[in-house]
Design an enzyme around this catalytic site. Structure first.
Site, short mmCIF file in Angstrom:
data_model
loop_
_atom_site.label_atom_id
_atom_site.label_comp_id
_atom_site.label_asym_id
_atom_site.label_seq_id
_atom_site.Cartn_x
_atom_site.Cartn_y
_atom_site.Cartn_z
N HIS A 9 75.30 -11.85 59.79
CA HIS A 9 76.76 -11.83 59.78
C HIS A 9 77.33 -10.79 58.82
O HIS A 9 78.49 -10.89 58.40
CB HIS A 9 77.30 -13.23 59.45
CG HIS A 9 77.06 -14.23 60.54
ND1 HIS A 9 77.14 -15.60 60.37
CD2 HIS A 9 76.75 -14.05 61.85
CE1 HIS A 9 76.89 -16.21 61.53
NE2 HIS A 9 76.64 -15.30 62.44
N CYS B 229 90.25 3.76 53.60
CA CYS B 229 89.07 4.59 53.80
C CYS B 229 89.15 5.86 52.95
O CYS B 229 90.14 6.59 53.02
CB CYS B 229 88.96 4.95 55.28
SG CYS B 229 87.60 6.08 55.64
#
Ligand code: BJW
Ligand code: ZN
Length: 254
Positions: free
Chosen positions: A123, A151
């Site tokens: 996960h 980002c």
């Protein structure tokens, strides 16, 4: 009723007989003793938060700040957590050549911190984020100061690099987990409620391919019905006991 001692001894003998072909499949319960909250159950995260509001791509689209705040709060808890006797015993089993790999649903990275070499994170990992636009990956050393983080390459929103409801599991990890499950002679299932798919298929796949299933959990789960040994005890205590039995048996071979 068998005692913990007797159950641990039976488990130890199965693991020794498997000659290194034992695989562990872990969930949030393995980190509970490190102070990381589980999802379901008495003090589980889902008691206080609605998963559909936080652990879905739709939730993130609606309110990235809220989702990031939740992840940052969990990162703060995880940053303070240390591997517990369960993580450490699994890493030791691997060193002894008795454990092939750990497949985990956990995102906390505590198995790695305990020294586990072969680790499949189904996960994702809470310390990683990825860009929603260009896919660039970022690794955090500490919880991000600015929420939501952006980002460094293109300035778009970063998202936690974890698997939310409705999203596919990372392809390579899933393929590796399937292969490990098929080839295992013993599967140790530790601290998972076994209700989240497709990860919850792992024990059934292992069983269908001939593995013995040893379940360690403080309560019964849907996996209990296919378990060859069910140890109802906290993970740390149970795995340490199994390790102790393994050492006893190998010191005094019959
Ligand atoms: C102890 C202990 C101690 C405590 N010692 N033990 C029906 C309806 C709606 C949806 C579905 C459905 N059927 C299937 C689905 C899909 C869904 C799903 O499974 N839902 C079910 C819940 C119903 N699955 C998905 O959406 C998955 N993706 C998917 O199916 O994609 C299809 C697709 C294919 C192709 C293209 C597109 C799509 C993805 C699932 C992702 C799960 N993500 C989360 C969040 C991860 C990020 C994060 O951490 O924020 O993963 S949810 C949460 O559950 C987390 C966990 O890894 C996962 C499993 O939980 P776990 O580890 O078992 O923890 P708990 O809390 O449940 O249990 C703890 C256990 O420990 C308990 O048993 C305790 O007793 C025990 N314990 N202390 C030992 N000391
Ligand atoms: Zn980007």
């Amino acid at each position: 009723m068998e005692t913990l001692d007797e159950l641990a001894e039976r488990a130890a003998r199965l693991i020794l007989k498997a000659r290194g072909e034992t695989v562990a499949f872990t969930g949030a319960g393995v980190s509970a003793e490190s102070g990381v909250p589980t999802f379901r159950g008495r003090d589980g995260l889902w008691k206080r938060f609605r998963p559909e509001e936080l652990a879905t791509p739709e939730a993130f689209e609606r309110n990235p700040r809220l989702v990031w705040e939740w992840y940052r709060w969990r990162m703060e808890i995880i940053a303070r957590a240390r591997p517990n006797p369960a993580h450490l015993a699994l890493a030791e089993l691997e060193k002894l050549g008795l454990l092939r790999c750990v497949i985990t649903q956990n995102v906390d990275g505590l198995h790695r911190e305990a020294g586990q070499q072969c680790l499949v994170e189904l996960h994702g990992n809470i310390w990683r984020a990825r860009c929603t636009k260009c896919g660039h990956r970022v690794v955090f050393r500490e919880p991000p100061r600015e929420i939501p983080p952006r980002c460094p390459r293109c300035g778009a929103l970063l998202r936690p690099d974890v698997v939310w409801f409705g999203e596919p599991l990372p392809e390579q990890e899933w393929r590796q987990a399937l292969q490990l499950a098929r080839e295992a002679r013993v599967l140790l299932v530790i601290g998972t409620s076994g209700v989240v798919y497709p990860a919850a298929l792992i024990p059934t796949i292992a069983k269908e391919n001939g593995a013995k299933i040893i379940e360690i959990n403080i309560e019964k789960t849907p996996i209990t019905s296919i378990a060859d040994i069910h140890i109802e005890a906290p993970a740390g205590k149970a795995i340490q006991k199994i390790l102790e039995k393994i050492k006893q048996i190998t010191r005094t071979p019959i």
